[in-house]
Design a protein around this motif. Structure first.
Motif, PDB file in Angstrom:
ATOM      1  N   ASP A 196       0.789  -0.981  -0.132  1.00  0.00           N
ATOM      2  CA  ASP A 196       0.128   0.289   0.050  1.00  0.00           C
ATOM      3  C   ASP A 196       0.628   0.816   0.164  1.00  0.00           C
ATOM      4  O   ASP A 196       1.830   1.775   1.118  1.00  0.00           O
ATOM      5  CB  ASP A 196      -0.218  -0.453   1.390  1.00  0.00           C
ATOM      6  CG  ASP A 196      -2.025  -0.864   1.273  1.00  0.00           C
ATOM      7  OD1 ASP A 196      -1.794  -1.494   0.309  1.00  0.00           O
ATOM      8  OD2 ASP A 196      -1.655  -1.663   2.471  1.00  0.00           O
ATOM      9  N   HIS A 197       0.572   2.197  -1.301  1.00  0.00           N
ATOM     10  CA  HIS A 197       1.386   3.795  -1.252  1.00  0.00           C
ATOM     11  C   HIS A 197       0.443   3.984  -0.523  1.00  0.00           C
ATOM     12  O   HIS A 197      -1.158   4.223  -0.343  1.00  0.00           O
ATOM     13  CB  HIS A 197       2.085   3.531  -2.082  1.00  0.00           C
ATOM     14  CG  HIS A 197       2.909   2.335  -3.113  1.00  0.00           C
ATOM     15  ND1 HIS A 197       3.867   2.558  -2.352  1.00  0.00           N
ATOM     16  CD2 HIS A 197       2.322   1.104  -3.354  1.00  0.00           C
ATOM     17  CE1 HIS A 197       4.599   0.566  -2.959  1.00  0.00           C
ATOM     18  NE2 HIS A 197       3.383  -0.186  -3.734  1.00  0.00           N
ATOM     19  N   GLU A 198       1.114   5.530  -1.052  1.00  0.00           N
ATOM     20  CA  GLU A 198      -0.014   6.801  -0.255  1.00  0.00           C
ATOM     21  C   GLU A 198      -1.284   6.936  -1.092  1.00  0.00           C
ATOM     22  O   GLU A 198      -2.289   6.713  -0.268  1.00  0.00           O
ATOM     23  CB  GLU A 198       0.851   8.057  -0.298  1.00  0.00           C
ATOM     24  CG  GLU A 198       1.637   8.480   0.449  1.00  0.00           C
ATOM     25  CD  GLU A 198       2.231   9.771   0.443  1.00  0.00           C
ATOM     26  OE1 GLU A 198       1.798  10.361  -0.057  1.00  0.00           O
ATOM     27  OE2 GLU A 198       3.416   9.995   1.141  1.00  0.00           O
ATOM     28  N   ALA A 199      -1.648   6.708  -2.500  1.00  0.00           N
ATOM     29  CA  ALA A 199      -2.650   7.014  -3.246  1.00  0.00           C
ATOM     30  C   ALA A 199      -2.859   5.383  -4.105  1.00  0.00           C
ATOM     31  O   ALA A 199      -3.401   6.051  -4.990  1.00  0.00           O
ATOM     32  CB  ALA A 199      -2.260   8.828  -4.122  1.00  0.00           C
ATOM     33  N   TRP A 200      -1.814   4.898  -4.022  1.00  0.00           N
ATOM     34  CA  TRP A 200      -2.370   3.891  -4.730  1.00  0.00           C
ATOM     35  C   TRP A 200      -1.834   2.479  -4.182  1.00  0.00           C
ATOM     36  O   TRP A 200      -1.369   2.655  -3.176  1.00  0.00           O
ATOM     37  CB  TRP A 200      -1.784   3.633  -5.559  1.00  0.00           C
ATOM     38  CG  TRP A 200      -0.730   5.077  -6.233  1.00  0.00           C
ATOM     39  CD1 TRP A 200       0.365   5.706  -5.828  1.00  0.00           C
ATOM     40  CD2 TRP A 200       0.801   3.464  -6.174  1.00  0.00           C
ATOM     41  NE1 TRP A 200       2.142   5.059  -5.948  1.00  0.00           N
ATOM     42  CE2 TRP A 200       1.824   4.381  -6.292  1.00  0.00           C
ATOM     43  CE3 TRP A 200       0.888   2.106  -7.105  1.00  0.00           C
ATOM     44  CZ2 TRP A 200       3.203   3.928  -6.578  1.00  0.00           C
ATOM     45  CZ3 TRP A 200       2.669   1.142  -7.370  1.00  0.00           C
ATOM     46  CH2 TRP A 200       3.919   1.952  -7.400  1.00  0.00           C
ATOM     47  N   GLU A 201      -1.972   1.728  -4.496  1.00  0.00           N
ATOM     48  CA  GLU A 201      -1.801  -0.104  -3.706  1.00  0.00           C
ATOM     49  C   GLU A 201      -1.474  -0.592  -5.271  1.00  0.00           C
ATOM     50  O   GLU A 201      -1.516  -0.303  -6.663  1.00  0.00           O
ATOM     51  CB  GLU A 201      -3.093  -0.963  -3.115  1.00  0.00           C
ATOM     52  CG  GLU A 201      -3.781  -0.355  -2.468  1.00  0.00           C
ATOM     53  CD  GLU A 201      -5.140  -0.956  -2.486  1.00  0.00           C
ATOM     54  OE1 GLU A 201      -5.264  -2.138  -2.872  1.00  0.00           O
ATOM     55  OE2 GLU A 201      -6.125  -0.165  -1.113  1.00  0.00           O
ATOM     56  N   ASP A 245      -7.423   5.182  -6.443  1.00  0.00           N
ATOM     57  CA  ASP A 245      -8.830   5.937  -5.941  1.00  0.00           C
ATOM     58  C   ASP A 245      -9.941   5.819  -7.679  1.00  0.00           C
ATOM     59  O   ASP A 245     -10.501   4.840  -7.119  1.00  0.00           O
ATOM     60  CB  ASP A 245      -8.832   6.962  -5.671  1.00  0.00           C
ATOM     61  CG  ASP A 245      -8.240   7.499  -4.565  1.00  0.00           C
ATOM     62  OD1 ASP A 245      -8.142   6.189  -4.152  1.00  0.00           O
ATOM     63  OD2 ASP A 245      -7.978   8.701  -4.061  1.00  0.00           O
TER      64      ASP A 245
END
Length: 652
Positions: A196-201, A245
């Motif tokens: 898991d990254h800040e804005a995406w996986e 998202d």
């Protein structure tokens, strides 16, 4: 000696490793009630439960497959009502499969297979066997089997069934080693990673298998006798996904390389080869337009290629004659759709799809006594448009309905309209009745209409689509400790495409046929640790043509699962089948006897999230043959004898 080792592994190892064990956090045994709430998405493209979905559906989750030790799709099919798979005499890792006892082509053209929504079926062959020799299941979160028509949403090839594979990588590594009846080994290694990254996986899955093959005796049409050979293969797969998202991107590549065994029905231990490759990039976009309206967009580019080599004459060197060839296809696809979820339970779906599959390489070269270049097919494309709409709603608290319609237009033969309808009646708290009707079609594949310069296949550009009209009545009972689903189906097949049992094979529309059958699926939770799953299918009104599929087939799994270990017993049975071949230019029908086989899978949970497992295929060392798809093979296709696998899995 091998049997003594098996008993030791099954009964001595659990005692030795029983000490110093602790409960594994990742071990989760689903209750039957929770299983019934598993979300099914492929039947209507909306989330449904097994109880409410207007379709004949069977679902397997990752943990269920881990308990059984099943890691590829064709193994799993034999434990799903309506589906059966058998070895195909095209290469060592080619399998034919069918839904509801009908396999008109032997290439699985009648079933659409999806991986995270991406079509895996080849436009050239219609099925997946030639471009996707092995469909691995280690990376899945669940597999949904839809029996019956699916063309109202998915178009062609969703003719008698749809299989939707949903993947989800986890942080895990695995390695295993198998002994194949003492005559060869198989080594397998895989790695899964999820972050898991800040804005995406992101997810990554990598797997490799090197299988030396078993010793087998197969029929050589040149010698008209059995000859010794092996069935080795190498499999490699890489799957990368990134998700934000609103958008996600998937990049996939797999390669299955077969040597020796069968290629195009010919046997030789030298030049024979089948190399199948699949790759795709798939971009998805999702944007809420309101609380009830959601916009979906898909763009993909897929590429499939298979290289084949084999002898086509029985002469000895330097007078032998062989052929090497390759078929490569490319398919861009775009789809846009909108889904609606109303406050009163109403659901709507509307969309359009565009595909343009094209043959980009079709070279073939003779080698040996002659050298000649041949084209296997014209380098052309066909354009496909699809428009679809679907609506679901409640008539009252107990009665629900679905209506759907799709129109497909093919540039090379015209259009087809696929309707669907269904009623779901929850007539008390534990019982449900479903009545379903759907029409579906299978477009002729390019190999059937466009192949050129082939000594095995004769093209027929005048083929029309096959059409199926299916009615189903489903009765479901669900209680706290068991689930039972019984499906009675009747299918009218129109403009059936069949093989002429001659060489070369020519395919043509032979007319109409009817099929009818009964499917049962029964789950029982006997205790918190002990559960069983049983399925059986009876096609009591089968195809009029020679049927390479069993009319009665069943599967049973019995699982004992605790916090320390799991043990699974699996049994599969197929009734007799029929095989057609040519003997001195006379069509002959031969019966393949009924067969049963047993598998065992044992897992031991160790500290530090380690898992040790043992798997035995074909415990009784049953020797059996599958039906052949080749007119010159009067023996059938040999299957593997007993094999033992030992592996270690680590989740981190």
């Amino acid at each position: 000696m091998l049997r003594h080792c098996l008993w030791w592994l099954l009964f001595v190892c659990p005692v030795i490793m029983a000490a110093n064990n602790e409960t594994m956090d990742h071990l989760f045994q689903m209750s039957l009630e929770e299983l019934l709430e598993v979300r099914v998405t492929s039947a209507t493209r909306h989330e449904e439960s097994l109880v409410s979905v207007p379709a004949s559906v069977t679902v397997y989750t990752r943990e269920q497959l881990r308990v059984l030790g099943i890691n590829n799709l064709t193994q799993l099919m034999n434990f799903v009502p309506g589906f059966q798979a058998q070895r195909f005499d095209n290469a060592s890792e080619s399998f034919s499969f069918s839904s509801r006892g009908y396999a008109g082509s032997g290439a699985g053209r009648e079933v659409l297979i999806l991986l995270d929504g991406q079509r895996l079926n080849s436009d050239w062959s219609g099925g997946v066997y030639s471009s996707q020799g092995l469909i691995d299941l280690d990376k899945i979160s669940r597999v949904e089997f839809i029996r019956g028509p699916g063309s109202a949403i998915y178009g062609s090839n969703a003719y008698l069934g749809v299989i939707n594979i949903t993947s989800q990588a986890i942080n895990e590594s695995a390695i295993s080693l198998a002994t194949l009846n003492g005559s060869g080994t198989q080594a397998m290694a895989s790695v899964q990673w999820q972050a898991d990254h800040e804005a995406w996986e992101s997810e990554l899955f990598v797997k490799a298998i090197n299988d030396e093959g078993q010793k087998l005796r197969v029929f050589d049409p040149f010698k008209n006798d059995l000859v010794a050979t092996r069935d080795p293969y190498v499999f490699k797969e890489v799957y990368l996904k990134a998700k934000g998202d609103h958008a996600s991107l998937a990049i996939y590549e797999s390669n299955t390389r077969n040597k020796q065994f069968y290629v195009s029905g010919f046997v030789s231990n030298g030049p024979n080869l089948l190399d199948a490759r699949t790759r795709f990039a798939h971009l998805k976009y999702q944007q809420p337009l309101s609380e009830q309206l959601l916009l979906h967009g898909n763009l993909s580019l897929s590429q499939k290629r298979f290289d084949i080599a084999g002898l086509i004459s029985p002469a000895l060197p330097p007078n032998e004659l062989g052929i090497r060839g390759e078929i490569e296809e490319q398919e861009p696809q775009a789809e846009i759709s909108m889904s609606y979820l109303g406050d009163n339970g109403a659901k709507a779906l509307a969309g359009m799809e565009w595909r343009r599959p094209k043959i980009i390489d079709s070279d073939a070269n003779l080698f040996g006594a002659a050298s000649l270049y041949l084209s296997q097919a014209p380098l052309t494309h066909r354009t496909i448009y699809g428009l679809f709409v679907q609506y679901q709603a409640d008539m009252n608290d107990q009665l629900h309905y679905v209506l759907g319609l799709r129109h497909d237009d093919y540039s090379n033969f015209g259009g087809y309209l696929s309707p669907r309808g269904g009623l779901v009646w929850d007539y008390d708290a534990g019982q449900t009745l479903k009545w379903l009707y759907g029409e579906s079609f299978r477009a002729p594949s390019r190999a059937e209409t466009d192949v050129t310069n082939s000594s095995a296949i004769l093209a027929n550009p005048n083929l029309k689509p096959e059409v199926a009209r299916t009615s189903e009545l489903i009765w479901q009972i669900q209680e706290q400790t068991y689930f039972l689903a019984a499906t009675l189906f009747y299918t009218e097949l129109r403009d059936v495409i069949s093989n002429a049992q001659t060489t070369p094979i020519e395919r043509y529309n032979t007319g109409d046929e009817n099929m009818a059958g009964l499917e049962l699926e029964w789950h029982r939770q006997w205790s918190p640790a002990l559960s069983s799953r049983f399925n059986t299918s009876w096609v009591f009104d089968g195809p009029n043509q020679v049927n390479s599929e069993a009319e009665f087939f069943s599967g049973l799994s019995l699982v004992y699962l605790t916090n320390h270990f799991s043990l699974a017993f699996m049994m599969n049975h197929h009734s007799s089948k029929q095989d057609a071949y040519v003997d001195n230019q006379v069509d002959v029908v031969r019966d393949i006897p009924q067969s049963s086989f047993i598998n065992l899978h044992y897992r031991r949970f160790l500290p530090h999230d380690l898992e040790l497992y043992f798997h035995i295929n074909n415990v009784s060392d049953e020797g059996y043959n599958s039906t052949s798809q080749r007119a010159g093979n009067n023996v059938g296709v040999p299957n593997r004898a007993i094999s033992l696998m030992m592996g270690l899995r680590w989740q981190y």
